[in-house]
Design a protein around this motif. Structure first.
Motif, PDB file in Angstrom:
ATOM      1  N   SER A   1      96.060   4.187  74.258  1.00  0.00           N
ATOM      2  CA  SER A   1      96.080   2.970  73.441  1.00  0.00           C
ATOM      3  C   SER A   1      96.117   3.283  71.948  1.00  0.00           C
TER       4      SER A   1
ATOM      5  N   ASN B   1     103.146  -1.940  83.679  1.00  0.00           N
ATOM      6  CA  ASN B   1     103.274  -0.572  84.182  1.00  0.00           C
ATOM      7  C   ASN B   1     104.451   0.095  83.508  1.00  0.00           C
TER       8      ASN B   1
ATOM      9  N   ARG C   1      87.052  -3.026  64.902  1.00  0.00           N
ATOM     10  CA  ARG C   1      87.262  -2.171  63.725  1.00  0.00           C
ATOM     11  C   ARG C   1      88.054  -2.897  62.651  1.00  0.00           C
TER      12      ARG C   1
ATOM     13  N   LYS D   1      94.330   8.891  72.539  1.00  0.00           N
ATOM     14  CA  LYS D   1      94.238   7.961  73.685  1.00  0.00           C
ATOM     15  C   LYS D   1      95.571   7.236  73.858  1.00  0.00           C
TER      16      LYS D   1
ATOM     17  N   ASN E   1      92.348  -4.923  66.923  1.00  0.00           N
ATOM     18  CA  ASN E   1      91.194  -4.241  67.515  1.00  0.00           C
ATOM     19  C   ASN E   1      89.966  -5.055  67.151  1.00  0.00           C
ATOM     20  N   ARG E   2      89.259  -5.484  68.215  1.00  0.00           N
ATOM     21  CA  ARG E   2      88.189  -6.440  67.900  1.00  0.00           C
ATOM     22  C   ARG E   2      86.952  -5.772  67.294  1.00  0.00           C
TER      23      ARG E   2
ATOM     24  N   SER F   1      93.836   1.648  69.706  1.00  0.00           N
ATOM     25  CA  SER F   1      92.655   2.484  69.524  1.00  0.00           C
ATOM     26  C   SER F   1      92.755   3.260  68.215  1.00  0.00           C
ATOM     27  N   ASN F   2      91.579   3.553  67.692  1.00  0.00           N
ATOM     28  CA  ASN F   2      91.511   4.384  66.487  1.00  0.00           C
ATOM     29  C   ASN F   2      91.833   5.845  66.799  1.00  0.00           C
TER      30      ASN F   2
ATOM     31  N   ALA G   1     101.825  -2.550  78.842  1.00  0.00           N
ATOM     32  CA  ALA G   1     101.764  -1.148  79.245  1.00  0.00           C
ATOM     33  C   ALA G   1     100.928  -0.935  80.501  1.00  0.00           C
TER      34      ALA G   1
END
Ligand SMILES: CC(=O)SCCNC(=O)CCNC(=O)[C@H](O)C(C)(C)COP(=O)(O)OP(=O)(O)OC[C@H]1O[C@@H](n2cnc3c(N)ncnc32)[C@H](O)[C@@H]1OP(=O)(O)O
Length: 701
Positions: free
Chosen positions: A33, A138, A56, A31, A53-54, A26-27, A105
């Motif tokens: 991610s 996990n 960005r 978060k 990242n699909r 994630s950017n 994760a």
């Protein structure tokens, strides 16, 4: 792939990755991610970071790629930050693009629900199909300190933490708690090579990760935090290799209480193996088991110093007489002696300490030390040359003003010896502990905790060599298998005393002599043949616990007694037969047994008490097979082991005979592992001239 090859791949790709792709990066660095990219950048990862990242073109300022296929470099490790349902497809993608190791994760697998268990089964199928190795799911990820490789979203890295390197490799099944331990350790000066969280262990287990860590040169001590062991035998093979390499494994295994075991089960979706089995296996294979986080880190601090205990004789030098006494008490509780120094050495010490101090050991330097700090140097110079000292403890406190001078004296002494050496510094402003940590000298604030750490080091030093047992040449496994086959053919799952005793007899374990007869008259004839007092017992597949219905009569000497006993026993179960058995000489009653453990496979147990065994709860377990030496160690570790030496003027019992029987039983457990669920020899009666099984029961799977 061979074990060695696959280990080498894990060492290269998981522990020393040169490039890491974060799939679903994630950017937003807050978060979950978004954190791996943020941490990798902030901690200064020395390799290449490839955010996938699909949506960005950049993620947190780095060029991002829509898929693994678009990444412009070879990828050593993929950190998969996608929801559970998307993971399997991502792993297939990994294989297509040459990525052989991935960290998964996502939560929402077997730990969560039946649907999650299906997803985990699918993930495992993809692992088998593609050969991609998976840490998790996990799981919180991994940290490799040297490369600053931190593919993780652990909150341990949230604050401004300086990653501290040291000789410890740490693997935890629990993600969050493992991170707490990692963070607590780092903050108290304990350094690491690697920290990894295995989570649900759909593929890589703690054992396999420890195995890989053994191959990293900088890792000298291994820590493990376990909730449930899934591949016990593998763990023991790793422990065997760790022993050969003299890289100690320090382990906390939770789930020893019934409630703890339940929580462990629902937490990582793995069964907490029976605690006594883990305990026995750990002792047998030289794994040092600690009871919780503080004891684990206290021991880690001492083991990280790299010194080994050659004995258990402790000399303590203390500013406070009280602390010296507390240390001596705690030492005793951890199997450490604090012996009084001999006259000559006491005199040497007495010359450098005040006349109102004590040179006996514990050595009391008294509060005079506050006004005479050089006394510490003078007294330590003597202590480090004292030949009958294996371990040294210096006990100080407060004294913030003179601390530097005292720490210098301690460092000089520390460098002058290769013996394990601890400092206990209680109270004060904490600065001495920091100074000592910087110089690599283990420091504690509590004598009891220092003593426990020393106890763990002594235990490690005393571990028996891990042996490779040889099958006794005179065991007849074909005969034992034939007994099992005919019992199965007769539809028997529980083998009665006589049938079970045939199994142990095939393995050369002495049993009381039997006759199987049909009625009272035949019982009298059999008793005459056996000559001497006999027992008459019920033989019936319907009644495994024959004494519960009055089916056991002991110590019968006359024909009339035998006849009456036989008649009564048969009245209790008319469809049964009778066993007439020669009475064993009175002796110490033990229980020997076989169990099949879900994680460790066949194990053997030995304990005191015979029929009172459960009440006395004095038994120990070992993983089968074992040799007679391991059997002897096990027997000598029982609480009541002093009974073997004979009590109140009695003769010592034939310990060798018991050890031999236990070792033979372990081969039976090993050879018939697919058939035998359990077998009890209870009691085994042992006297001065041998051991003999007088009752036996077995269960087939
Ligand atoms: C606590 C313990 O003891 S151990 C730890 C156990 N694990 C956990 O607790 C994790 C729980 N959370 C999860 O399982 C979550 O599903 C996670 C963390 C795996 C992913 O969650 P999120 O952060 O919500 O992911 P999200 O769907 O927002 O995707 C993240 C980014 O990847 C992008 N992305 C999503 N799917 C893909 C894909 N297939 N390919 C490329 N990019 C993708 C998204 O567009 C998003 O980008 P953006 O935020 O810049 O817009």
């Amino acid at each position: 792939m061979s074990d060695e090859h696959s280990r080498a791949d894990l060492v290269a790709k998981l522990l020393h990755p040169k490039s890491i792709a974060i799939v679903g990066a994630s950017n937003d660095p807050v978060k979950l991610s978004g954190r791996p990219v943020d941490y990798l950048r902030r901690f200064g990862y020395t390799g290449r970071i490839l955010p996938i990242n699909r949506g960005r073109e950049t993620v947190q300022g780095l060029p991002a790629y829509p898929s693994l296929a678009d990444a412009p470099a070879e990828i050593d490790l993929a950190m998969v930050m996608l929801p559970a349902a998307e993971v399997a497809e991502c792993l297939r993608d990994c294989q297509r693009h040459g990525v052989s190791v991935a960290i998964v994760a996502a939560a929402g697998f077997a730990e969560a629900s039946a649907k999650g268990a299906e997803l985990q089964a699918e993930l495992q199928a993809v692992v088998r199909e593609t050969g991609v190795r998976v840490l998790g799911p996990n799981c919180l990820g991994a940290i490799s300190v040297a490369e600053r490789a931190v593919p993780t979203f652990t909150s341990a890295l949230d604050e401004d933490m300086r990653l501290r390197s040291g000789p410890i490799g740490f693997v935890s099944q629990s993600g969050a708690f493992g991170s707490f331990i990692f963070s607590a350790a780092q903050r108290t000066g304990i350094g690491f090579t690697h920290y990894l969280n295995t989570g649900n262990e759909a593929d890589l287990s703690v054992a396999e990760v420890l195995d890989a860590l053994l191959d990293t040169a900088d890792t000298k001590v291994l820590l493990a935090y376990l909730e449930g062991v899934t591949d016990g035998r593998r763990l023991l093979e790793v422990a065997r290799r760790a022993n050969e390499l003299d890289k100690p494994i320090l382990a906390v295994k939770v789930g020893s209480s019934a409630a703890g075991a339940r929580a462990a089960q629902s937490h990582t979706a793995s069964l907490a193996g029976a605690d006594t089995v883990f305990d026995g296996a750990a002792r047998q294979f030289g794994i040092v088991r600690l009871s919780g986080m503080d004891p684990l880190l206290d021991a880690a601090r001492l083991f990280a110093a790299g010194r080994r205990a050659r004995g258990n004789r402790l000399s303590t030098l203390s500013l406070s007489g009280g602390a010296g006494v507390l240390m001596a008490d705690a030492a005793a509780a951890h199997g450490i002696d604090v012996p009084v120094w001999d006259e000559q050495w006491q005199q040497a010490m007495a010359e450098v300490i005040p006349p109102f101090g004590s040179a006996r050991n514990p050595i009391d330097l008294t509060a005079t030390l506050i006004s005479d700090p050089p006394m510490l140097r003078r007294s330590l110079r003597i202590a480090v040359t004292h030949p009958d000292t294996d371990l040294i403890a210096v006990l100080l406190g407060n004294a913030d003003r003179g601390a530097e001078q005292l720490v210098d004296a301690i460092e000089e002494a520390y460098q002058a010896t290769d013996r394990p050496f601890v400092v206990v510094w209680t109270g004060g402003n904490g600065r001495p502990a920091e100074l000592l940590a910087e110089r690599g000298i283990p420091c504690y604030s509590d004598p009891g905790r220092a003593a426990a750490a020393l106890g763990a080091l002594v235990e490690y030093g005393r571990r028996p060599p891990v042996s490779t047992p040889c099958r006794p040449t005179d065991v007849d496994s074909a005969a034992a298998r034939a007994v099992v086959a005919s019992a199965r053919a007769a539809g028997q799952r529980v083998l009665d005393e006589y049938t079970a005793s045939q199994l142990i007899a095939a393995y050369g374990i002495p049993r009381a002599e039997y006759r199987v007869v049909a009625g009272p008259d035949a019982a009298v004839a059999a008793a005459a043949e056996l000559a001497g007092p006999v027992a008459v017992k019920l033989r019936s597949s319907k009644v495994p616990h024959k004494s519960d219905i009055g089916g056991v009569r002991l110590g019968l000497t006359t024909a009339a007694e035998v006849w009456a006993a036989a008649e009564q026993v048969l009245r209790a179960e008319p469809s049964g037969e009778l066993l007439v058995q020669r009475m064993a000489e009175p002796g110490t009653e033990l229980i020997l047994g076989i169990q099949r453990d879900p994680a460790f496979g066949p194990v053997v147990l030995a304990g005191f008490g015979g029929v009172l065994a459960e009440l006395l709860a004095d038994s120990k377990v070992a993983v089968a097979p074992i040799d007679a030496r391991t059997a002897t160690d096990l027997l000598c570790s029982l609480r009541g082991a002093a009974l073997f030496d004979g009590v109140r003027g009695g003769q010592p019992v034939d310990l060798d005979a018991v050890a031999d029987a236990l070792a033979r039983l372990s081969w039976l457990a090993h050879d018939l592992a697919d058939d035998l669920v359990s077998l009890d020899v209870n009691p085994l009666v042992v006297g001065a001239g041998g051991a003999i099984a007088v009752d036996c029961l077995a269960e087939l799977g």
